[in-house]
Design an enzyme around this catalytic site. Structure first.
Site, PDB file in Angstrom:
ATOM      1  N   ASN A 150       0.831  -1.193   0.000  1.00  0.00           N
ATOM      2  CA  ASN A 150       0.000   0.000   0.000  1.00  0.00           C
ATOM      3  C   ASN A 150       0.867   1.245   0.000  1.00  0.00           C
ATOM      4  O   ASN A 150       1.968   1.261   0.536  1.00  0.00           O
ATOM      5  CB  ASN A 150      -0.954  -0.003   1.202  1.00  0.00           C
ATOM      6  CG  ASN A 150      -0.364   0.694   2.418  1.00  0.00           C
ATOM      7  OD1 ASN A 150      -0.422   1.920   2.540  1.00  0.00           O
ATOM      8  ND2 ASN A 150       0.225  -0.094   3.328  1.00  0.00           N
ATOM      9  N   PHE A 158      -1.841   8.030   4.498  1.00  0.00           N
ATOM     10  CA  PHE A 158      -2.616   8.586   5.609  1.00  0.00           C
ATOM     11  C   PHE A 158      -3.917   9.235   5.135  1.00  0.00           C
ATOM     12  O   PHE A 158      -4.281  10.331   5.584  1.00  0.00           O
ATOM     13  CB  PHE A 158      -1.795   9.614   6.402  1.00  0.00           C
ATOM     14  CG  PHE A 158      -0.705   9.052   7.269  1.00  0.00           C
ATOM     15  CD1 PHE A 158      -0.526   7.688   7.413  1.00  0.00           C
ATOM     16  CD2 PHE A 158       0.159   9.905   7.949  1.00  0.00           C
ATOM     17  CE1 PHE A 158       0.490   7.170   8.216  1.00  0.00           C
ATOM     18  CE2 PHE A 158       1.179   9.398   8.757  1.00  0.00           C
ATOM     19  CZ  PHE A 158       1.339   8.037   8.886  1.00  0.00           C
ATOM     20  N   ASN A 172       2.921   7.126  15.159  1.00  0.00           N
ATOM     21  CA  ASN A 172       3.341   6.521  13.893  1.00  0.00           C
ATOM     22  C   ASN A 172       4.382   7.423  13.233  1.00  0.00           C
ATOM     23  O   ASN A 172       4.057   8.484  12.709  1.00  0.00           O
ATOM     24  CB  ASN A 172       2.132   6.333  12.971  1.00  0.00           C
ATOM     25  CG  ASN A 172       2.462   5.503  11.741  1.00  0.00           C
ATOM     26  OD1 ASN A 172       3.625   5.227  11.444  1.00  0.00           O
ATOM     27  ND2 ASN A 172       1.439   5.109  11.005  1.00  0.00           N
ATOM     28  N   SER A 221       5.568   4.921   8.792  1.00  0.00           N
ATOM     29  CA  SER A 221       4.953   4.666   7.494  1.00  0.00           C
ATOM     30  C   SER A 221       5.888   5.145   6.387  1.00  0.00           C
ATOM     31  O   SER A 221       6.440   6.247   6.465  1.00  0.00           O
ATOM     32  CB  SER A 221       3.620   5.395   7.370  1.00  0.00           C
ATOM     33  OG  SER A 221       3.140   5.337   6.033  1.00  0.00           O
ATOM     34  N   ASN A 245       4.921   5.979   3.438  1.00  0.00           N
ATOM     35  CA  ASN A 245       4.110   6.595   2.403  1.00  0.00           C
ATOM     36  C   ASN A 245       3.837   8.080   2.610  1.00  0.00           C
ATOM     37  O   ASN A 245       3.102   8.688   1.838  1.00  0.00           O
ATOM     38  CB  ASN A 245       2.778   5.840   2.280  1.00  0.00           C
ATOM     39  CG  ASN A 245       2.995   4.382   1.950  1.00  0.00           C
ATOM     40  OD1 ASN A 245       3.788   4.044   1.077  1.00  0.00           O
ATOM     41  ND2 ASN A 245       2.303   3.502   2.670  1.00  0.00           N
ATOM     42  N   THR A 246       4.412   8.671   3.652  1.00  0.00           N
ATOM     43  CA  THR A 246       4.379  10.118   3.853  1.00  0.00           C
ATOM     44  C   THR A 246       5.812  10.619   3.752  1.00  0.00           C
ATOM     45  O   THR A 246       6.658  10.216   4.550  1.00  0.00           O
ATOM     46  CB  THR A 246       3.783  10.481   5.223  1.00  0.00           C
ATOM     47  OG1 THR A 246       2.417  10.075   5.269  1.00  0.00           O
ATOM     48  CG2 THR A 246       3.868  11.977   5.473  1.00  0.00           C
ATOM     49  N   LYS A 294       5.467   3.107  17.162  1.00  0.00           N
ATOM     50  CA  LYS A 294       5.518   2.086  16.115  1.00  0.00           C
ATOM     51  C   LYS A 294       6.750   2.315  15.244  1.00  0.00           C
ATOM     52  O   LYS A 294       6.941   3.405  14.690  1.00  0.00           O
ATOM     53  CB  LYS A 294       4.251   2.151  15.256  1.00  0.00           C
ATOM     54  CG  LYS A 294       4.114   1.004  14.262  1.00  0.00           C
ATOM     55  CD  LYS A 294       2.714   0.983  13.664  1.00  0.00           C
ATOM     56  CE  LYS A 294       2.498  -0.254  12.811  1.00  0.00           C
ATOM     57  NZ  LYS A 294       1.110  -0.351  12.335  1.00  0.00           N
ATOM     58  N   ASN A 335       6.137  -1.919  11.406  1.00  0.00           N
ATOM     59  CA  ASN A 335       5.304  -1.377  10.341  1.00  0.00           C
ATOM     60  C   ASN A 335       5.611  -2.128   9.041  1.00  0.00           C
ATOM     61  O   ASN A 335       6.292  -3.149   9.045  1.00  0.00           O
ATOM     62  CB  ASN A 335       5.564   0.122  10.180  1.00  0.00           C
ATOM     63  CG  ASN A 335       4.335   0.891   9.718  1.00  0.00           C
ATOM     64  OD1 ASN A 335       3.602   0.430   8.866  1.00  0.00           O
ATOM     65  ND2 ASN A 335       4.130   2.077  10.280  1.00  0.00           N
TER      66      ASN A 335
END
Length: 361
Positions: A116, A120, A178, A181, A183-184, A223, A252
């Site tokens: 993915n 967010f 968090n 991730s 993806n940011t 995390k 993660n």
């Protein structure tokens, strides 16, 4: 029924369309009067060896739902009806944001994995507060996974996390910071020991500031990603614990593509599912050894069976979480994990799950 009928139909749809359809159905089920409570009587584990009290909160099972599946907390009653011991909603940010462009969610069936790059996407902290505030009594703790908006610079990130705490402390049973991730843009830089320690202290200061108003101080967990260099991972664990984090969530999604066979391996984003099983277990073991069990660890990543969950617990996890396995195995997975864990504990002579934590060395 799920594997033979429902899953083939869902897997014909685009992965994100199937996700939205499933969450929509779970949302509708959550609104059926009395159904979630009645269903939980059947699905909740009956074995007292799985029950724990952590941070002053009761957990009927060490099996929880990982963040990302119910980002906006729309289906909490339905998910608790599956038998989870706790739930994690989010990631939520102060302001609503659409996330990255579609397509951004991909299945890798033969690898038992998902990729993915959602970014967010969520309805924001105000919307989540309204949803959680309307729930009433909860049969399981609900943690809120918090992050920063994409447009917020890293040097201002702490304010976004503090805003989420201030807005949601009265409805959250715990917060998950968090910073892992992929993806940011730039988010993972906040895992560096100095930045992470400073961020955790800021979040804890906000929790303490809100204590008078909310009459509660939810635990704050951090995390971490599985892609850190071992020395950096150790430094981040130490920074989080030293700053006062009440627990760690490991891990993660990963950027690694080792061992994958499906063509979707070429997609950018975070990989979850079976390919993480061994790596996530090793990281839990490393963190448990480093901390000496001083704080609870939540093991997540590639847990598909009771044996997987048991291995994670014996490596040092007090709690576990699932996400990808739920997509591939269906809602019966939760009950299978609970009953299987009880059986494995009894087989090895344990009378309670806490006795097994960290016994694998």
């Amino acid at each position: 029924m799920y594997r033979s009928l429902i899953k083939p139909l869902l897997f014909r749809l685009d992965a994100e369309d199937a996700h939205h359809l499933t969450i929509g159905l779970m949302d509708a089920a959550s609104r059926v009067p009395a159904w979630p409570a009645l269903a939980r009587r059947v699905t909740a584990p009956a074995s007292p060896m799985l029950e724990q009290t952590l941070w002053g909160q009761p957990f009927t099972s060490p099996v929880g739902l990982a963040a990302g599946l119910d980002k906006n907390g729309v289906a909490v009653p339905a998910f608790t009806a599956l038998g989870f011991g706790f739930l994690e909603v989010g990631t939520v940010t102060p302001l609503p944001q659409p996330g990255n462009d579609r397509p951004r969610l991909f299945r890798l069936p033969q690898d038992g994995a998902l990729i993915n790059r959602m970014g967010f996407n969520n309805a924001g902290m105000t919307d989540l507060h309204a949803r959680l505030g309307a729930l009433g009594a909860r049969p399981a703790p609900v943690w809120v996974n918090i992050g920063k908006n994409k447009v917020t610079a890293n040097e201002d990130a702490a304010q976004d996390y503090r805003r989420c705490v201030a807005a949601l402390q009265d409805v959250a049973d715990g917060f998950v910071v968090n910073v892992s991730s992929p993806n940011t843009p730039g988010l993972r830089a906040l895992q560096g020991a100095d930045d992470l320690g400073a961020l955790v202290r800021e979040v804890l200061q906000e929790v303490e500031a809100q204590r008078v108003r909310t009459l509660k101080a939810p635990p704050v967990l951090v995390k971490l990603a599985p892609d850190l260099h071992p020395a950096d991972f150790e430094a981040s664990v130490d920074a989080a614990v030293t700053a006062g984090a009440a627990g760690l969530i490991i891990s993660n999604t990963t950027l690694s593509r080792d061992g994958l066979t499906h063509p979707n391996q070429r997609e950018t984003g975070g990989l979850s599912g079976r390919p993480l099983t061994r790596r996530a277990t090793e990281l839990v073991r490393a963190a448990y050894r480093q901390t000496g069990g001083r704080v609870p660890i939540v093991g997540v990543g590639g847990i598909f069976s009771a044996q997987d969950a048991y291995d994670r617990i014996r490596a040092g996890a007090t709690l576990t979480e699932v996400y990808s396995a739920l997509i591939f195995e269906g809602p019966g997975l939760v009950r299978d994990l609970n009953t299987g864990l009880a059986r494995l504990l009894a087989r090895d002579g344990f009378t309670h799950v806490r006795e097994a934590v960290g016994t694998a060395g």
